[in-house]
Scaffold this motif. Structure first.
Motif, mmCIF file in Angstrom:
data_model
loop_
_atom_site.group_PDB
_atom_site.id
_atom_site.type_symbol
_atom_site.label_atom_id
_atom_site.label_comp_id
_atom_site.label_asym_id
_atom_site.label_seq_id
_atom_site.Cartn_x
_atom_site.Cartn_y
_atom_site.Cartn_z
ATOM 1 N N ASP A 1 -37.640 -68.052 -18.211
ATOM 2 C CA ASP A 1 -36.733 -68.868 -19.034
ATOM 3 C C ASP A 1 -35.271 -68.849 -18.440
ATOM 4 O O ASP A 1 -34.573 -67.882 -18.744
ATOM 5 C CB ASP A 1 -36.603 -68.441 -20.540
ATOM 6 N N PHE A 2 -35.278 -69.713 -17.451
ATOM 7 C CA PHE A 2 -33.574 -69.761 -16.791
ATOM 8 C C PHE A 2 -32.484 -69.903 -17.753
ATOM 9 O O PHE A 2 -31.509 -69.676 -17.437
ATOM 10 C CB PHE A 2 -33.516 -70.925 -15.947
ATOM 11 N N ASP A 3 -32.626 -70.222 -19.101
ATOM 12 C CA ASP A 3 -31.706 -70.313 -19.950
ATOM 13 C C ASP A 3 -31.146 -68.896 -20.116
ATOM 14 O O ASP A 3 -29.842 -68.841 -20.853
ATOM 15 C CB ASP A 3 -31.849 -70.945 -21.375
ATOM 16 N N ASN A 4 -32.009 -67.966 -20.259
ATOM 17 C CA ASN A 4 -31.615 -66.683 -20.564
ATOM 18 C C ASN A 4 -30.859 -66.042 -19.238
ATOM 19 O O ASN A 4 -30.871 -64.691 -19.234
ATOM 20 C CB ASN A 4 -32.568 -65.798 -21.066
ATOM 21 N N TRP A 5 -30.579 -66.622 -18.366
ATOM 22 C CA TRP A 5 -29.908 -66.047 -16.959
ATOM 23 C C TRP A 5 -28.390 -66.379 -17.010
ATOM 24 O O TRP A 5 -28.114 -67.417 -17.492
ATOM 25 C CB TRP A 5 -30.671 -66.748 -15.795
ATOM 26 N N THR A 6 -27.698 -65.464 -16.594
ATOM 27 C CA THR A 6 -26.249 -65.558 -16.374
ATOM 28 C C THR A 6 -25.908 -66.584 -15.254
ATOM 29 O O THR A 6 -26.281 -66.662 -14.145
ATOM 30 C CB THR A 6 -25.487 -64.316 -16.127
ATOM 31 N N LYS A 7 -25.021 -67.605 -15.395
ATOM 32 C CA LYS A 7 -24.674 -68.661 -14.355
ATOM 33 C C LYS A 7 -23.604 -68.103 -13.600
ATOM 34 O O LYS A 7 -22.448 -67.448 -14.254
ATOM 35 C CB LYS A 7 -23.882 -69.639 -15.229
ATOM 36 N N PRO A 8 -23.641 -68.224 -12.359
ATOM 37 C CA PRO A 8 -22.453 -67.572 -11.689
ATOM 38 C C PRO A 8 -21.176 -68.280 -11.828
ATOM 39 O O PRO A 8 -19.937 -67.453 -11.827
ATOM 40 C CB PRO A 8 -22.744 -68.086 -10.143
ATOM 41 N N GLU A 9 -21.237 -69.307 -12.253
ATOM 42 C CA GLU A 9 -19.835 -70.085 -12.650
ATOM 43 C C GLU A 9 -19.264 -69.361 -14.062
ATOM 44 O O GLU A 9 -18.020 -69.210 -13.941
ATOM 45 C CB GLU A 9 -20.063 -71.513 -13.080
ATOM 46 N N ASP A 10 -19.937 -68.797 -15.122
ATOM 47 C CA ASP A 10 -19.489 -68.248 -15.920
ATOM 48 C C ASP A 10 -18.770 -66.827 -15.556
ATOM 49 O O ASP A 10 -17.673 -66.207 -16.003
ATOM 50 C CB ASP A 10 -20.694 -67.711 -16.991
ATOM 51 N N ILE A 11 -19.433 -66.121 -14.686
ATOM 52 C CA ILE A 11 -18.804 -65.067 -14.020
ATOM 53 C C ILE A 11 -17.477 -65.208 -13.332
ATOM 54 O O ILE A 11 -16.367 -64.602 -13.493
ATOM 55 C CB ILE A 11 -19.899 -64.210 -12.987
ATOM 56 N N ALA A 12 -17.609 -66.233 -12.337
ATOM 57 C CA ALA A 12 -16.351 -66.576 -11.786
ATOM 58 C C ALA A 12 -15.411 -67.129 -12.594
ATOM 59 O O ALA A 12 -13.899 -66.927 -12.516
ATOM 60 C CB ALA A 12 -16.978 -67.854 -10.686
ATOM 61 N N LYS A 13 -15.569 -67.877 -13.749
ATOM 62 C CA LYS A 13 -14.487 -67.995 -14.687
ATOM 63 C C LYS A 13 -13.782 -66.988 -15.320
ATOM 64 O O LYS A 13 -12.442 -67.051 -15.433
ATOM 65 C CB LYS A 13 -15.216 -69.126 -15.740
ATOM 66 N N GLU A 14 -14.551 -66.004 -15.720
ATOM 67 C CA GLU A 14 -14.178 -64.756 -16.202
ATOM 68 C C GLU A 14 -13.266 -64.072 -15.395
ATOM 69 O O GLU A 14 -11.976 -63.616 -15.650
ATOM 70 C CB GLU A 14 -15.151 -63.733 -16.755
ATOM 71 N N ILE A 15 -13.657 -64.035 -14.170
ATOM 72 C CA ILE A 15 -12.825 -63.259 -13.132
ATOM 73 C C ILE A 15 -11.481 -63.939 -12.855
ATOM 74 O O ILE A 15 -10.455 -63.445 -12.708
ATOM 75 C CB ILE A 15 -13.479 -63.090 -11.834
ATOM 76 N N GLY A 16 -11.695 -65.294 -12.754
ATOM 77 C CA GLY A 16 -10.444 -66.205 -12.588
ATOM 78 C C GLY A 16 -9.491 -65.729 -13.766
ATOM 79 O O GLY A 16 -8.370 -65.773 -13.459
ATOM 80 N N GLU A 17 -10.053 -65.723 -15.163
ATOM 81 C CA GLU A 17 -9.036 -65.333 -16.270
ATOM 82 C C GLU A 17 -8.374 -63.985 -15.889
ATOM 83 O O GLU A 17 -7.183 -63.891 -16.279
ATOM 84 C CB GLU A 17 -9.768 -65.462 -17.623
ATOM 85 N N TRP A 18 -9.058 -63.206 -15.509
ATOM 86 C CA TRP A 18 -8.859 -61.817 -15.318
ATOM 87 C C TRP A 18 -7.508 -61.795 -14.099
ATOM 88 O O TRP A 18 -6.576 -61.034 -14.196
ATOM 89 C CB TRP A 18 -9.740 -60.641 -14.717
ATOM 90 N N LEU A 19 -7.635 -62.683 -13.189
ATOM 91 C CA LEU A 19 -6.425 -62.898 -12.170
ATOM 92 C C LEU A 19 -5.343 -63.660 -12.749
ATOM 93 O O LEU A 19 -4.104 -63.241 -12.240
ATOM 94 C CB LEU A 19 -7.318 -63.628 -10.903
ATOM 95 N N GLU A 20 -5.627 -64.520 -13.392
ATOM 96 C CA GLU A 20 -4.350 -65.457 -14.194
ATOM 97 C C GLU A 20 -3.717 -64.359 -15.205
ATOM 98 O O GLU A 20 -2.498 -64.695 -15.271
ATOM 99 C CB GLU A 20 -4.854 -66.654 -14.594
ATOM 100 N N LYS A 21 -4.379 -63.818 -15.885
ATOM 101 C CA LYS A 21 -3.849 -63.045 -17.049
ATOM 102 C C LYS A 21 -4.321 -61.288 -17.150
ATOM 103 O O LYS A 21 -5.339 -61.016 -17.762
ATOM 104 C CB LYS A 21 -4.314 -63.557 -18.549
#
Length: 124
Positions: A75-95
């Motif tokens: 079930d690929f819906d239960n897998w983490t998307k790389p974009e979600d990880i990148a988005k969170e890391i981007g927020e950590w860099l900005e804030k």
């Protein structure tokens, strides 16, 4: 399985030790990791205050290669998307105030309540 467990434990220990000697001075704050040598190292290397060492522990990352070798009924819906990880890391860099302390272990898994995005939870 023994090698996996050993390497996993070693990586967790390495990130926490590295985190104790880098990042903001608040860091992890563990007395056992804040020994005299660490304090002296931090005084001599001011750039360590600007670094943060984190370990991101995703459940399963949804990549083409992982899909290629997955079970047919996965079930690929239960897998983490790389974009979600990148988005969170981007927020950590900005804030930086949202960023976990240096040395933290962060579990990542899909957000089943919303149906999109990922949940980042502090493991240690």
């Amino acid at each position: 399985m023994y090698a996996y467990g050993l390497s996993k434990s070693a990586v967790h220990h390495y990130i926490q030790t590295l985190g104790a000697s880098s990042g903001p001075k608040t860091g992890l704050g563990h007395k056992s990791q804040r020994k005299k040598a660490t304090v002296e190292l931090r005084r001599s290397k001011a750039y360590l205050d600007d670094m943060t060492a984190l370990a991101i522990l995703p459940s399963m990352i949804d990549t083409p290669n992982n899909r290629k070798f997955a079970d047919k009924d996965a079930d690929f819906d239960n897998w983490t998307k790389p974009e979600d990880i990148a988005k969170e890391i981007g927020e950590w860099l900005e804030k930086p105030y949202l960023r976990p302390n240096s040395g933290a272990l962060i579990k990542v898994f899909p957000d089943s309540k919303r149906g999109e995005g990922a949940v980042f939870k502090l493991a240690r």
